[in-house]
Design an enzyme around this catalytic site. Structure first.
Site, PDB file in Angstrom:
ATOM      1  N   GLU A 187      -9.429  -0.911   3.978  1.00  0.00           N
ATOM      2  CA  GLU A 187     -10.641  -1.732   4.054  1.00  0.00           C
ATOM      3  C   GLU A 187     -10.588  -2.536   5.344  1.00  0.00           C
ATOM      4  O   GLU A 187      -9.777  -2.280   6.223  1.00  0.00           O
ATOM      5  CB  GLU A 187     -10.716  -2.664   2.838  1.00  0.00           C
ATOM      6  CG  GLU A 187      -9.500  -3.571   2.681  1.00  0.00           C
ATOM      7  CD  GLU A 187      -9.508  -4.404   1.429  1.00  0.00           C
ATOM      8  OE1 GLU A 187     -10.460  -4.292   0.641  1.00  0.00           O
ATOM      9  OE2 GLU A 187      -8.546  -5.168   1.221  1.00  0.00           O
TER      10      GLU A 187
ATOM     11  N   ASP B 162      -9.334 -13.596   5.946  1.00  0.00           N
ATOM     12  CA  ASP B 162      -9.950 -12.479   6.673  1.00  0.00           C
ATOM     13  C   ASP B 162     -10.409 -12.880   8.075  1.00  0.00           C
ATOM     14  O   ASP B 162     -11.575 -12.669   8.448  1.00  0.00           O
ATOM     15  CB  ASP B 162     -11.148 -11.936   5.889  1.00  0.00           C
ATOM     16  CG  ASP B 162     -10.811 -11.644   4.438  1.00  0.00           C
ATOM     17  OD1 ASP B 162      -9.787 -11.002   4.205  1.00  0.00           O
ATOM     18  OD2 ASP B 162     -11.575 -12.057   3.550  1.00  0.00           O
TER      19      ASP B 162
END
Length: 541
Positions: free
Chosen positions: A216, A50
């Protein structure tokens, strides 16, 4: 011999000579910089999940998820977006301490966001069980402030702030279905001027259930009067990068798919950051989920067309970018030396190398660096709840640094009484533990394999040999399919295979890791230790 199983051939092989490895740190690795003005993805072939990045002046800074591993929130620095070095961490301990003093696999720090505002670095990061925190610093290497809770709530994840031109401050975030009971939506709320407290004025931006499932990881930006939200959808290993835009921060938003796998081998290219160089070039950093090896970092060229970002290359004519493998390096004005995150360690410094992380908040008696040429890892009593190493907090581990490598280590096992044990671990949901243990005054080396460690399965001993001395060299060879083979030596020259091949397995939201552990059965007032002399990595040719 063609009818003999491979593992028996492997065990029956008597001995072989292994290279001891290089002490030159990360110079052995495949570097993404080709040295000819081009680079080859991934730019970091290691588990920096991420990723989010920014530019401040002529430097680029990146952070990534760290989950339960401490220190957490790694800070990486680059001069050219291709060569990255690890310069520190923003999180020395996770809160609440009563929770994170124990191993909490898959919990802790999920996808963070790094920003620079009014001459300060900010990181917003979520803990899906507690809420969204913020920490800040004057310098990227720290010190970073004590994290404060910005917005509490179970299942709040993937925060990204925006300081707007009119002085208003916003926070965009998503939801983890496993905690919140809802997912595939993005919402926004306002914050106070300092960005330290979020208000309860949340507004829905998108419901992705029909066309953007599992949307997301939002990142919000402003450009040419448009608000942009870059957000991955479709799942970690199989998804794509969606971009939304609107003239009104609350929407409604138009959306467009900007990047997907297409016919490439780069699965799920999403969750990342838009970065612009000092010369005006646009780039997109994202990850690829490689299972055992974790989520590795890629760099895509990016350009703007009709106020929409286009990433990668459109090789099939569908108007959607696909990841590039090799491309011209970003134009930052000049060339810089090749660097990469650290791996090898001689343990000569009075501090632990940045490549090392624990599986929980560390305690002072777990281990000590020194200028004596070794790191001392103490034999700590096993937690009562630990039936295997999965619930052991004092695992000293680092990420797999590449797809193919050998790691060779030398250490001394000092046991003052029966019950001490220590050794070398390949850790994941399955793990391999080369364990030294003193029994009846003798030291034995065993290969222990544990399958489904997260499900409380027990270790199984595959082979045990008695050692003549307490100083030993161990080497693991890791190949791109995660296959690991092991050898040991008592003189550092002739190595013998031990045990059977082991296929590494990823952990909970992280790649497989390797390193050391020292334990004992029950408390004693003078426990033994493992004195780690060095660990050295080599690329398999």
């Amino acid at each position: 011999m063609k009818n003999i199983p491979f593992y028996l051939i492997f065990v029956l092989m008597s001995s072989f000579v292994f290279a001891q490895g290089s002490s030159n740190g990360n110079k052995w690795m495949r570097n993404p910089d080709n040295g000819d003005g081009t680079y080859t993805n991934p730019i970091i072939n290691s588990d920096y999940s991420d990723p989010d990045a920014i530019r401040v002046g002529n430097k680029f800074y990146m952070t990534a998820s760290s989950f339960n591993c401490i220190p957490g929130l790694p800070i990486l620095e680059s001069d050219d977006l291709v060569n990255w070095k690890l310069i520190g961490y923003a999180l020395n301990k996770q809160k609440p301490e009563a929770t994170y003093d124990l191993a909490q696999h898959g919990n802790g720090v999920w996808a963070p966001c790094i920003r620079f505002h009014k001459n300060e670095f900010y990181i917003y990061f979520p803990d899906p069980d507690f809420g969204i925190y913020m920490t800040k610093a004057q310098k990227p290497e720290g010190p970073w402030s004590e994290p404060i809770m910005v917005k509490s709530g179970k299942g709040l994840i993937d925060p990204t702030p925006l300081w707007d031109d009119d002085g208003k401050v916003y926070l965009v975030y998503a939801f983890a279905g496993s905690r919140a009971g809802i997912k595939s939506i993005l919402t926004i709320c306002t914050m106070n001027e300092d960005g330290t407290s979020a208000n309860n004025d949340d507004v829905l931006l998108i419901d992705g259930h029909e066309e953007e499932p599992t949307i997301e990881g939002p990142k919000i930006y402003k450009r040419n009067g448009f608000y942009y939200i870059f957000a991955p959808a479709g799942g970690v290993a199989t998804g794509w990068q969606t971009v939304m835009r609107s003239k009104n921060i609350y929407g409604p938003y138009e959306k467009k798919k900007a990047l997907d796998q297409g016919k490439t081998s780069i699965n799920g290219p999403h969750q990342g950051a838009w970065v612009q160089t000092q010369n005006g070039e646009d780039w997109f950093i994202h990850f690829q989920d490689k299972g055992i090896f974790g989520r590795v970092v890629h760099l895509q060229p990016m350009k703007w067309e009709n106020d929409w970002p286009f990433m990668g290359k459109d090789t099939n004519g569908d108007g959607i970018g696909e990841p590039v493998i090799k491309f011209k390096k970003p134009n930052v004005g000049k060339s810089f030396p090749m660097v990469s995150p650290p791996d090898s360690d001689e343990f000569n410094e009075p501090k632990l190398g940045l490549q090392w992380q624990w599986h929980a908040n560390p305690k002072v008696n777990w281990g000590f660096p020194s200028t004596l040429g070794f790191y001392t890892l103490n034999c700590i009593p096993k937690p009562k709840e630990a039936v295997n190493l999965f619930d052991v907090p004092n695992l000293l581990l680092q990420k797999f640094p590449d797809d193919n490598f050998t790691a060779t280590t030398k250490f001394q096992f000092n046991s003052y009484s029966d019950g001490d044990e220590a050794g070398f671990v390949i850790m994941g949901l399955d793990y391999n533990y080369l364990k030294l243990k003193k029994t009846n005054g003798k030291v034995f080396l065993s290969q222990m394999i544990c399958k489904n460690a997260n499900k409380k399965e027990l270790e199984k001993e595959m082979e045990r040999v008695e050692l003549k001395a307490n100083v030993i060299f161990i080497q693991v060879k890791v190949t791109e399919n995660g296959n690991c083979t092991f050898a040991f030596s008592e003189d550092g020259k002739i190595f013998k295979y031990i045990g059977i091949p082991f296929t590494a397995k990823e952990g909970k939201w992280i790649g497989a890791k390797l390193g050391f552990v020292a334990l004992r059965e029950g408390f004693i007032n003078d426990a033994g230790n493992l004195k780690i002399d060095w660990i050295r990595f080599n690329k398999i040719q």
